[in-house]
Design a protein around this motif. Sequence first.
Motif, PDB file in Angstrom:
ATOM      1  N   PHE A 631      33.701  58.094  -3.512  1.00 51.00           N
ATOM      2  CA  PHE A 631      33.670  58.347  -2.071  1.00 51.00           C
ATOM      3  C   PHE A 631      34.992  57.848  -1.487  1.00 51.00           C
ATOM      4  O   PHE A 631      35.370  56.685  -1.670  1.00 51.00           O
ATOM      5  CB  PHE A 631      32.495  57.608  -1.416  1.00 51.00           C
ATOM      6  N   HIS A 632      35.715  58.731  -0.820  1.00 52.41           N
ATOM      7  CA  HIS A 632      37.005  58.398  -0.238  1.00 52.41           C
ATOM      8  C   HIS A 632      36.921  58.547   1.278  1.00 52.41           C
ATOM      9  O   HIS A 632      36.148  59.359   1.794  1.00 52.41           O
ATOM     10  CB  HIS A 632      38.106  59.333  -0.752  1.00 52.41           C
ATOM     11  N   SER A 633      37.754  57.781   1.975  1.00 54.02           N
ATOM     12  CA  SER A 633      37.824  57.929   3.430  1.00 54.02           C
ATOM     13  C   SER A 633      39.275  58.030   3.857  1.00 54.02           C
ATOM     14  O   SER A 633      40.150  57.378   3.279  1.00 54.02           O
ATOM     15  CB  SER A 633      37.155  56.735   4.127  1.00 54.02           C
ATOM     16  N   LEU A 634      39.532  58.877   4.837  1.00 46.01           N
ATOM     17  CA  LEU A 634      40.840  58.939   5.500  1.00 46.01           C
ATOM     18  C   LEU A 634      40.594  58.509   6.940  1.00 46.01           C
ATOM     19  O   LEU A 634      39.970  59.237   7.727  1.00 46.01           O
ATOM     20  CB  LEU A 634      41.422  60.349   5.452  1.00 46.01           C
ATOM     21  N   VAL A 635      41.056  57.300   7.252  1.00 46.64           N
ATOM     22  CA  VAL A 635      40.844  56.731   8.582  1.00 46.64           C
ATOM     23  C   VAL A 635      42.031  57.111   9.455  1.00 46.64           C
ATOM     24  O   VAL A 635      43.171  56.718   9.183  1.00 46.64           O
ATOM     25  CB  VAL A 635      40.694  55.199   8.516  1.00 46.64           C
ATOM     26  N   ILE A 636      41.775  57.883  10.489  1.00 45.53           N
ATOM     27  CA  ILE A 636      42.835  58.320  11.393  1.00 45.53           C
ATOM     28  C   ILE A 636      42.806  57.414  12.621  1.00 45.53           C
ATOM     29  O   ILE A 636      41.836  57.422  13.385  1.00 45.53           O
ATOM     30  CB  ILE A 636      42.644  59.791  11.792  1.00 45.53           C
ATOM     31  N   GLY A 637      43.878  56.625  12.798  1.00 44.11           N
ATOM     32  CA  GLY A 637      43.915  55.691  13.914  1.00 44.11           C
ATOM     33  C   GLY A 637      43.668  54.276  13.430  1.00 44.11           C
ATOM     34  O   GLY A 637      43.464  54.010  12.231  1.00 44.11           O
ATOM     35  N   SER A 638      43.650  53.363  14.364  1.00 45.56           N
ATOM     36  CA  SER A 638      43.505  51.935  14.011  1.00 45.56           C
ATOM     37  C   SER A 638      42.289  51.303  14.661  1.00 45.56           C
ATOM     38  O   SER A 638      42.177  50.082  14.709  1.00 45.56           O
ATOM     39  CB  SER A 638      44.773  51.173  14.440  1.00 45.56           C
ATOM     40  N   SER A 639      41.372  52.143  15.167  1.00 47.17           N
ATOM     41  CA  SER A 639      40.218  51.596  15.893  1.00 47.17           C
ATOM     42  C   SER A 639      38.918  51.800  15.134  1.00 47.17           C
ATOM     43  O   SER A 639      37.837  51.757  15.713  1.00 47.17           O
ATOM     44  CB  SER A 639      40.111  52.265  17.278  1.00 47.17           C
ATOM     45  N   GLY A 640      39.006  52.045  13.845  1.00 48.94           N
ATOM     46  CA  GLY A 640      37.819  52.332  13.067  1.00 48.94           C
ATOM     47  C   GLY A 640      36.927  51.126  12.888  1.00 48.94           C
ATOM     48  O   GLY A 640      37.369  49.976  12.921  1.00 48.94           O
ATOM     49  N   ASN A 641      35.656  51.373  12.666  1.00 49.65           N
ATOM     50  CA  ASN A 641      34.654  50.326  12.437  1.00 49.65           C
ATOM     51  C   ASN A 641      34.681  49.975  10.944  1.00 49.65           C
ATOM     52  O   ASN A 641      34.256  50.762  10.102  1.00 49.65           O
ATOM     53  CB  ASN A 641      33.276  50.836  12.859  1.00 49.65           C
ATOM     54  N   ASN A 642      35.181  48.773  10.616  1.00 44.99           N
ATOM     55  CA  ASN A 642      35.302  48.385   9.213  1.00 44.99           C
ATOM     56  C   ASN A 642      33.960  48.366   8.499  1.00 44.99           C
ATOM     57  O   ASN A 642      33.881  48.629   7.293  1.00 44.99           O
ATOM     58  CB  ASN A 642      35.965  47.002   9.107  1.00 44.99           C
ATOM     59  N   ALA A 643      32.896  48.069   9.211  1.00 38.69           N
ATOM     60  CA  ALA A 643      31.575  48.028   8.584  1.00 38.69           C
ATOM     61  C   ALA A 643      31.157  49.407   8.085  1.00 38.69           C
ATOM     62  O   ALA A 643      30.382  49.524   7.133  1.00 38.69           O
ATOM     63  CB  ALA A 643      30.546  47.491   9.583  1.00 38.69           C
ATOM     64  N   ALA A 644      31.680  50.461   8.734  1.00 38.79           N
ATOM     65  CA  ALA A 644      31.349  51.826   8.306  1.00 38.79           C
ATOM     66  C   ALA A 644      32.272  52.302   7.198  1.00 38.79           C
ATOM     67  O   ALA A 644      31.973  53.275   6.506  1.00 38.79           O
ATOM     68  CB  ALA A 644      31.434  52.772   9.507  1.00 38.79           C
ATOM     69  N   ILE A 645      33.401  51.584   7.012  1.00 36.20           N
ATOM     70  CA  ILE A 645      34.406  52.028   6.041  1.00 36.20           C
ATOM     71  C   ILE A 645      34.224  51.366   4.682  1.00 36.20           C
ATOM     72  O   ILE A 645      34.551  51.938   3.649  1.00 36.20           O
ATOM     73  CB  ILE A 645      35.826  51.731   6.587  1.00 36.20           C
ATOM     74  N   ASN A 646      33.668  50.169   4.662  1.00 32.83           N
ATOM     75  CA  ASN A 646      33.667  49.339   3.462  1.00 32.83           C
ATOM     76  C   ASN A 646      32.902  49.931   2.285  1.00 32.83           C
ATOM     77  O   ASN A 646      33.093  49.498   1.147  1.00 32.83           O
ATOM     78  CB  ASN A 646      33.104  47.946   3.788  1.00 32.83           C
ATOM     79  N   CYS A 647      32.031  50.873   2.523  1.00 32.13           N
ATOM     80  CA  CYS A 647      31.209  51.402   1.422  1.00 32.13           C
ATOM     81  C   CYS A 647      31.940  52.472   0.604  1.00 32.13           C
ATOM     82  O   CYS A 647      31.395  52.977  -0.378  1.00 32.13           O
ATOM     83  CB  CYS A 647      29.894  51.954   1.951  1.00 32.13           C
ATOM     84  N   PHE A 648      33.180  52.820   0.970  1.00 36.52           N
ATOM     85  CA  PHE A 648      33.923  53.867   0.259  1.00 36.52           C
ATOM     86  C   PHE A 648      34.764  53.262  -0.870  1.00 36.52           C
ATOM     87  O   PHE A 648      35.221  52.109  -0.777  1.00 36.52           O
ATOM     88  CB  PHE A 648      34.826  54.630   1.231  1.00 36.52           C
ATOM     89  N   ASN A 649      34.966  54.015  -1.933  1.00 32.88           N
ATOM     90  CA  ASN A 649      35.776  53.550  -3.064  1.00 32.88           C
ATOM     91  C   ASN A 649      37.230  53.323  -2.662  1.00 32.88           C
ATOM     92  O   ASN A 649      37.825  52.296  -2.973  1.00 32.88           O
ATOM     93  CB  ASN A 649      35.760  54.582  -4.206  1.00 32.88           C
ATOM     94  N   HIS A 650      37.826  54.330  -2.012  1.00 30.90           N
ATOM     95  CA  HIS A 650      39.226  54.263  -1.599  1.00 30.90           C
ATOM     96  C   HIS A 650      39.308  54.578  -0.115  1.00 30.90           C
ATOM     97  O   HIS A 650      38.627  55.490   0.371  1.00 30.90           O
ATOM     98  CB  HIS A 650      40.092  55.264  -2.377  1.00 30.90           C
ATOM     99  N   ASN A 651      40.140  53.836   0.574  1.00 34.45           N
ATOM    100  CA  ASN A 651      40.316  54.061   2.003  1.00 34.45           C
ATOM    101  C   ASN A 651      41.806  54.220   2.306  1.00 34.45           C
ATOM    102  O   ASN A 651      42.612  53.346   1.980  1.00 34.45           O
ATOM    103  CB  ASN A 651      39.752  52.879   2.811  1.00 34.45           C
ATOM    104  N   TRP A 652      42.129  55.354   2.907  1.00 32.42           N
ATOM    105  CA  TRP A 652      43.507  55.587   3.333  1.00 32.42           C
ATOM    106  C   TRP A 652      43.555  55.534   4.857  1.00 32.42           C
ATOM    107  O   TRP A 652      42.617  55.961   5.536  1.00 32.42           O
ATOM    108  CB  TRP A 652      44.005  56.951   2.858  1.00 32.42           C
ATOM    109  N   VAL A 653      44.656  55.036   5.381  1.00 37.07           N
ATOM    110  CA  VAL A 653      44.789  54.882   6.831  1.00 37.07           C
ATOM    111  C   VAL A 653      45.976  55.702   7.310  1.00 37.07           C
ATOM    112  O   VAL A 653      47.067  55.628   6.728  1.00 37.07           O
ATOM    113  CB  VAL A 653      44.985  53.399   7.225  1.00 37.07           C
ATOM    114  N   TYR A 654      45.749  56.485   8.351  1.00 39.35           N
ATOM    115  CA  TYR A 654      46.825  57.248   8.991  1.00 39.35           C
ATOM    116  C   TYR A 654      46.816  56.844  10.460  1.00 39.35           C
ATOM    117  O   TYR A 654      45.995  57.305  11.243  1.00 39.35           O
ATOM    118  CB  TYR A 654      46.585  58.745   8.836  1.00 39.35           C
ATOM    119  N   ASP A 655      47.733  55.942  10.815  1.00 40.28           N
ATOM    120  CA  ASP A 655      47.797  55.424  12.182  1.00 40.28           C
ATOM    121  C   ASP A 655      48.686  56.342  13.011  1.00 40.28           C
ATOM    122  O   ASP A 655      49.908  56.367  12.835  1.00 40.28           O
ATOM    123  CB  ASP A 655      48.353  54.002  12.175  1.00 40.28           C
TER     124      ASP A 655
END
Length: 681
Positions: A631-655
């Motif tokens: 499970f991968h996530s692409l987080v767009i922005g810097s206001s994401g809820n970390n509690a919703a992101i932590n369950c993913f294998n890889h997390n990429w951030v695009y600020d």
Amino acid sequence: MNKNQRKSRRFSRKALERINEIIQKYPSGISDIDSISEEARAWIEKKIQQTRECLKNVHFPSLPSWWETLRLSRNKTAHQTEDFTDEEFSDLSGKLFSNIQKISADLNSNINRYHHNSKKKRKFENFASASLGSESERKQLVDAMEDMVAPIEPKDIKIDFPKNNFSQLAANTLSELLSHDSTKEYVRSHEGLSENIQTDILEWLQKTQSVLEKENPFLEEAVFIQQQKKLSAQEIASDLASEKSKIHFHYKRLPSVSDSKRGPIAPSTLDFDFYVKEFTEQKKIKKDEKSGEEKTSWKSVEKIEILRRNFINDMEQNLIERKNMWEQNSIDEMRKAFLEELYKKIDNFIRLEKLLSPFIKTLGRLWDLSESTFETSGFEILEQFSKLLDQDESLRELAELLGKQTRAQSLFEKEIRDKVVIKSEWHPKPAYRGEIDGLRYSNDISSVLPSELALLKNTAAKKLFQLKFAQKQLLSFKYQNDVLDSKEENIQEETSVEKQEPKGPIIICVDTSGSMHGTPENIAKTITFALSKIAIEEERKCYLISFSTSIETLDLTDFSANPIGKLVQFLRMSFHGGTDATPALKHAVKMLSENEWKNADVLMISDFVMQSLDNDIKTQIESAQKDNTNFHSLVIGSSGNNAAINCFNHNWVYDVNNPQANRHLVEQIHEIKMHDSVASV
């Protein structure tokens, strides 16, 4: 029908047409070879040579009885440098005409044996209206179209189109399409496009025939003429010569060509007045002396019979001429509209190919997407996101990473492989005047020791020398050179090889809520566009789940559902609504239980401005991760809820607020690449 069978059918058709030409010209064969002209002899020889040139590419399930005879004849014909003698030509012609009906039947059977893979072509051949030709003619039409689009050797031996009107219409339409060199080369270099153009023409022929039959304004007139044929000359003459006809001549108002219905239909040009006059002149009226009643008789029964026949023939000929004119005008209009649509589809196909050809191996599938219903704005939006993808290195890297990533880390297994080892060895070989390696016994005078040669000087010992020479017992020098030689040996060794699992499908969950509007929306759309193309290129399934307050789904690799058109709709849509990721993730997890999606990678693209995921969906994700689902996530922005992101294998951030966001995302991707590479060793 595979490629060889398809080729065999076409060559059978070419050979059959040459045989039919011979049968048509000499239906009873040649009774006297000596009686035919030199020109006729040359013509027959040429047809036989052309037939055999085609037959050498024909495959029969079992060789016909005539095969060997004609094969030998072909060899004579193909390699002949001088004219045949009378005896040779007589033998050649005799073999041909004695087998010609069997040859024709076997070739017909061979043509009917092979059926097209194209359902549309098979349907046309087997079930199209008889108005388009007999079944044999319809099959010949299909073969002739294929031969015109992609001729096969020998190209000078062509498959003729049947002589009926619709086949000639197909020939003219296809010929016009191929008259432009650029179009011809493009069509011939794209087999899928060529096949679709042919089936489009066949479908258009059926549609045209149906329209002409349905809208035929001459049907009632044709029925009327058939009724007139059933009337006797006296009945027609009585009707035409009646007083009523002079007042209101109903023949002039034929059922289908009244002024109110005529439209573009030409009025009848038949000279009715002439026939009224002629029939009236033949009419005789006698009054019965007793009853006083008038009785009609005719001056010449033979004359009114001739008039009847001419009258019906003229009506029929006039009908045929006007109907042909109407059909031709209708066909010209429909053909013009069809060609405009066809050229538009070809242009659209070329545009789609430029956008999608690196990602779609079977370009024929694009034909269905090049319909006029695919709006121009669709091309523009595909071009727009294609340019965005090319300009943004980080998005391209992310798409390629997920596109190339396998389902699990690399595994290594032991494997025994053959290995070739080359060794160098010195091998002694006899040589003359090389290095002395010792002594030997021989009768080689050039290497015999001087002490042995001295025996020749002694008369008593001379016979001993001769004996030793005969028995090869003369003591001689031994010369030898050592030669370096290479020797190959096959050995087996155990080695570790990387075992890659097949690449699985991709499930993309895209946040389409109002908070994604603007730059995040463009990033999400560009990644979706890129991943769908990569999935198609690698023949992986790709599934899109868009979510806000509800979810919408789309299988991007199901070409039966026009996925490119639906992808265009997604790329064109505006994001709005609230954010609820749970239904999308639940749907994704549910899909993982299905066989075709069980090896999928899951990517969620969102700003993650949302509530935390509930424990139930987290548990389901953890369970899927234990089965090697990433499970991968692409987080767009810097206001994401970390509690919703932590369950993913890889997390990429695009600020989006960081000018260095592109570089930072690339660095994250490279770190994950290096981590995966180390973990797999």
